[in-house]
Design an enzyme around this catalytic site. Structure first.
Site, PDB file in Angstrom:
ATOM      1  N   LYS A 193      66.402 115.294  82.406  1.00 39.51           N
ATOM      2  CA  LYS A 193      65.066 115.879  82.476  1.00 39.51           C
ATOM      3  C   LYS A 193      64.033 114.997  81.770  1.00 39.51           C
ATOM      4  O   LYS A 193      62.962 114.723  82.320  1.00 39.51           O
ATOM      5  CB  LYS A 193      65.127 117.252  81.807  1.00 39.51           C
ATOM      6  CG  LYS A 193      64.074 118.185  82.229  1.00 39.51           C
ATOM      7  CD  LYS A 193      64.378 119.591  81.711  1.00 39.51           C
ATOM      8  CE  LYS A 193      64.794 119.561  80.263  1.00 39.51           C
ATOM      9  NZ  LYS A 193      64.211 120.603  79.452  1.00 39.51           N
ATOM     10  N   ARG A 268      60.924 130.702  79.000  1.00 44.50           N
ATOM     11  CA  ARG A 268      62.346 130.984  78.891  1.00 44.50           C
ATOM     12  C   ARG A 268      62.664 132.407  79.337  1.00 44.50           C
ATOM     13  O   ARG A 268      63.818 132.746  79.573  1.00 44.50           O
ATOM     14  CB  ARG A 268      62.788 130.833  77.430  1.00 44.50           C
ATOM     15  CG  ARG A 268      62.944 129.381  76.994  1.00 44.50           C
ATOM     16  CD  ARG A 268      64.410 129.086  76.651  1.00 44.50           C
ATOM     17  NE  ARG A 268      64.739 127.674  76.784  1.00 44.50           N
ATOM     18  CZ  ARG A 268      64.528 126.749  75.865  1.00 44.50           C
ATOM     19  NH1 ARG A 268      63.960 127.064  74.721  1.00 44.50           N
ATOM     20  NH2 ARG A 268      64.886 125.499  76.077  1.00 44.50           N
ATOM     21  N   ARG A 307      77.193 110.052  76.069  1.00 43.22           N
ATOM     22  CA  ARG A 307      76.005 109.886  75.235  1.00 43.22           C
ATOM     23  C   ARG A 307      76.371 110.097  73.767  1.00 43.22           C
ATOM     24  O   ARG A 307      75.897 109.385  72.888  1.00 43.22           O
ATOM     25  CB  ARG A 307      74.925 110.889  75.677  1.00 43.22           C
ATOM     26  CG  ARG A 307      73.591 110.686  75.026  1.00 43.22           C
ATOM     27  CD  ARG A 307      72.506 111.506  75.693  1.00 43.22           C
ATOM     28  NE  ARG A 307      72.480 112.876  75.169  1.00 43.22           N
ATOM     29  CZ  ARG A 307      71.602 113.797  75.582  1.00 43.22           C
ATOM     30  NH1 ARG A 307      70.746 113.529  76.563  1.00 43.22           N
ATOM     31  NH2 ARG A 307      71.603 114.996  75.061  1.00 43.22           N
ATOM     32  N   ARG A 313      74.389 112.273  68.151  1.00 42.25           N
ATOM     33  CA  ARG A 313      74.016 113.699  68.121  1.00 42.25           C
ATOM     34  C   ARG A 313      75.297 114.525  68.058  1.00 42.25           C
ATOM     35  O   ARG A 313      76.137 114.455  68.946  1.00 42.25           O
ATOM     36  CB  ARG A 313      73.211 114.061  69.371  1.00 42.25           C
ATOM     37  CG  ARG A 313      71.741 113.790  69.224  1.00 42.25           C
ATOM     38  CD  ARG A 313      70.988 114.108  70.483  1.00 42.25           C
ATOM     39  NE  ARG A 313      71.062 115.535  70.863  1.00 42.25           N
ATOM     40  CZ  ARG A 313      70.248 116.097  71.759  1.00 42.25           C
ATOM     41  NH1 ARG A 313      69.318 115.379  72.343  1.00 42.25           N
ATOM     42  NH2 ARG A 313      70.376 117.375  72.059  1.00 42.25           N
ATOM     43  N   ARG A 325      76.414 125.128  75.627  1.00 46.28           N
ATOM     44  CA  ARG A 325      74.987 124.832  75.859  1.00 46.28           C
ATOM     45  C   ARG A 325      74.659 124.932  77.348  1.00 46.28           C
ATOM     46  O   ARG A 325      73.586 125.419  77.729  1.00 46.28           O
ATOM     47  CB  ARG A 325      74.646 123.430  75.345  1.00 46.28           C
ATOM     48  CG  ARG A 325      74.365 123.398  73.842  1.00 46.28           C
ATOM     49  CD  ARG A 325      74.390 121.992  73.286  1.00 46.28           C
ATOM     50  NE  ARG A 325      73.398 121.095  73.857  1.00 46.28           N
ATOM     51  CZ  ARG A 325      73.555 119.763  73.941  1.00 46.28           C
ATOM     52  NH1 ARG A 325      74.665 119.189  73.495  1.00 46.28           N
ATOM     53  NH2 ARG A 325      72.611 119.019  74.470  1.00 46.28           N
TER      54      ARG A 325
END
Ligand code: IMP
Ligand code: MG
Length: 369
Positions: A193, A268, A307, A313, A325
């Site tokens: 995104k 949301r 990633r 992360r 998630r």
């Protein structure tokens, strides 16, 4: 919506409403004038249509004449009023009623008074179909007012924007924001995104509003809204939608000449989607599309694990966390998918392939809006 030259206008006052206002003016004036034979003086060009309709409704004998003044350039009133055609008849001892299409700053009206200063009329009264009280800077009395309107540029029913629009039988108001393309961008974690938003922003000259960034910016800079948001977060509560909407509103206003916005991370919930629609509506605009990047779960999990190896992360390192998630994303966006699909604004785009190919797919959705 209509477009004249470079600007967009939205319907504002219908022909019917104009007709009713005109009838009220006629009734009031006819009552006050009584048995006299009045001279109606239309101020050209704007009042040609109004004057014609007015005198057709006028129940008694009357005379009609015109003077021609010019002041407006584009969408701004100027101080410099030109007298193009002055009075062409003797009005001594006559009951004179000025017919104005619109009174804005009052500069034109001032000029009218100057013209009549040396005429020995019996009485001089002012009637105007439209009046912008917030713009009026003079203190000449307006004896008859049809419709009070906000200080925004209008066209139609005699009024023009650089020559166009005078012929329209109804009145249109300039759009608060001009033509915009506003997108709500969705995608599960790992769908790309952020990367795509960067491309779309460049390609379509859109402003990318990431709610997370907006929050961090407001809190870091201790804006009033940021402090308010912080006070909720510190108490362990959710920030009320209105606070978020107010922050987004500030972002939209900061970028009023943008070609449009990409909303990212908002809405949301249904309530937020409604609030966003209202915000856009208050800007005379709308959300044009919800675009969701669609990527298969297994592909996402692999991309994120990849990633995680380099990004450091934590939430990209653990497969269970990743799957959760992704699940949260689908739980949340399912409602919004329905919301936007209900408005025919949902577009799912295949998010698997090269970055360029995905950009091409997204572009074809946007180009067809
Ligand atoms: P004023 O001199 O500022 O009162 O403006 C009066 C003249 O400006 C009118 O007779 C119109 O010709 C023009 N005008 C004022 N406001 C508008 C508007 O919203 N649209 C089109 N013309 C306007
Ligand atoms: Mg005028």
């Amino acid at each position: 919506m209509i477009k004249l030259h470079d600007k967009y206008f939205k319907p504002f006052i219908s022909a019917k409403e104009i007709d009713r206002a005109l009838q009220r003016l006629v009734d009031e004036i006819a009552e006050d004038v009584g048995d006299e034979i009045p001279v109606f003086v239309g101020i050209l060009n704007g009042s040609f249509m109004l004057t014609s309709d007015f005198v057709k409704k006028y129940p008694n004998t009357c005379e009609v004449t015109f003077i021609k003044l010019a002041s407006y350039e584009g969408v701004k009133s100027s101080e410099d009023i030109q007298r193009l055609i002055g009075l062409t008849q003797d009005l001594t001892d006559r009951t004179v009623i000025i017919l104005e299409d619109i009174i804005d700053t009052g500069n034109t009206l001032h000029e009218v008074y100057r013209i009549f200063k040396n005429e020995k009329v019996k009485s001089l009264k002012i009637a105007t179909l439209f009046y912008k009280p917030e713009a009026y800077k003079k203190d000449f009395k307006l004896h008859y007012v049809g419709i009070e309107i906000p200080d925004k540029f209008i066209v139609g029913y005699g009024l023009d924007y650089d020559g166009l629009g005078r012929n329209l039988p109804e009145v249109y108001q300039i759009k608060e924001t001009q033509h915009m393309t506003n997108l709500v961008l969705f995608g599960p974690p790992g769908a790309g995104k952020g990367t795509q938003a960067e491309f779309l922003k460049e390609k379509y000259n859109l402003v990318h509003i990431s709610t997370g960034d907006v929050f961090r910016y407001n809190m870091k800079n201790e804006t009033a809204l940021g402090m308010l948001a912080k006070s909720y977060i510190e108490k362990g509560g959710l920030v009320p939608d209105q606070v978020t909407i107010d922050m987004l509103n500030a972002e939209v206003e900061k970028n009023a000449d943008a070609n449009g916005f990409i909303f990212d991370g908002f809405p949301r919930t249904n309530a937020q989607a409604d609030a966003l629609d209202k915000l856009m509506d208050s800007k005379d605009s709308q959300i044009n599309a919800m675009i969701a990047l669609e990527v298969d779960d297994e592909v996402l999990v692999n991309r994120l694990l990849e990633r995680g190896k380099t990004s450091g992360r934590k939430d990209d390192a653990d497969e269970t966390v990743i799957r959760n998630r992704i699940k949260v994303y689908y739980d949340e966006t399912a409602i919004l998918k329905d919301f936007y699909a209900g408005q025919d604004k949902y577009f799912g785009v295949d998010g698997v392939g090269s970055i360029e190919n995905i950009t091409v797919r997204l572009s074809s959705v946007i180009d067809n809006l």
